[in-house]
Design an enzyme around this catalytic site. Sequence first.
Site, PDB file in Angstrom:
ATOM      1  CB  CYS A  60      -1.047  -0.198   1.287  1.00  0.00           C
ATOM      2  SG  CYS A  60      -1.945   1.454   1.459  1.00  0.00           S
TER       3      CYS A  60
ATOM      4  CB  CYS B   9      -0.389   2.148   5.894  1.00  0.00           C
ATOM      5  SG  CYS B   9      -1.096   0.707   5.247  1.00  0.00           S
TER       6      CYS B   9
ATOM      7  CB  CYS C 224      -4.926  -0.789   2.454  1.00  0.00           C
ATOM      8  SG  CYS C 224      -3.855  -1.105   3.677  1.00  0.00           S
TER       9      CYS C 224
ATOM     10  CB  CYS D 150      -4.132   2.990   6.108  1.00  0.00           C
ATOM     11  SG  CYS D 150      -4.160   2.728   4.099  1.00  0.00           S
TER      12      CYS D 150
ATOM     13  CB  CYS E  42      -8.852  -3.998 -11.712  1.00  0.00           C
ATOM     14  SG  CYS E  42      -8.265  -2.973 -13.077  1.00  0.00           S
TER      15      CYS E  42
END
Length: 172
Positions: free
Chosen positions: A81, A84, A129, A132, A152
């Site tokens: 991510c 984070c 995610c 976060c 995607c």
Amino acid sequence: MDRRQSLKWLGGLTAFILPLAIPGTSWGGSGAAATTGLSKSKTEWADLLPAAAYRVLFEEDTERAGTSPLNQEKRDGTFICAACYLPLFDSSTKYESGTGWPSFWAHLPQSVATKTDFKLFYPRTEYHCTRCGGHQGHVFNDGPKPTGKRFCNNGVALQFVARNEKLPELRT
């Protein structure tokens, strides 16, 4: 009630009932999915991230197809991510979907949460995610075996860490 009012009423009722009728979905289409551990204000995230990444991750924007250098990333490693640094995808699950966005057939365990998105007036499965709440993209049922899934992903919502490099510490 005239025809126009009837259609508006029916559309509103459908938007309310449909998420309740589809197993594993929730009401909505905006806001973040459930998170487990990192909460920052939008201002804090905007100060930490490039503008394009912030817009995708925390305003649920979409980058233009074909613009991410991660489409061409073929090395062994981990996609994390961009907000984070939680590991989300192993490179072994990345494949060329032909969509113009980095695509994966599976995510790492407990790394993403899903919710139903009605922004295009029909239900899509959006994923975020789990740490976060940053928006990553949408998952579709047209991917390769063994899962049949296509995660995607917006490239600006990810960073790539090669297998021989150390993963960054999770952002606090």
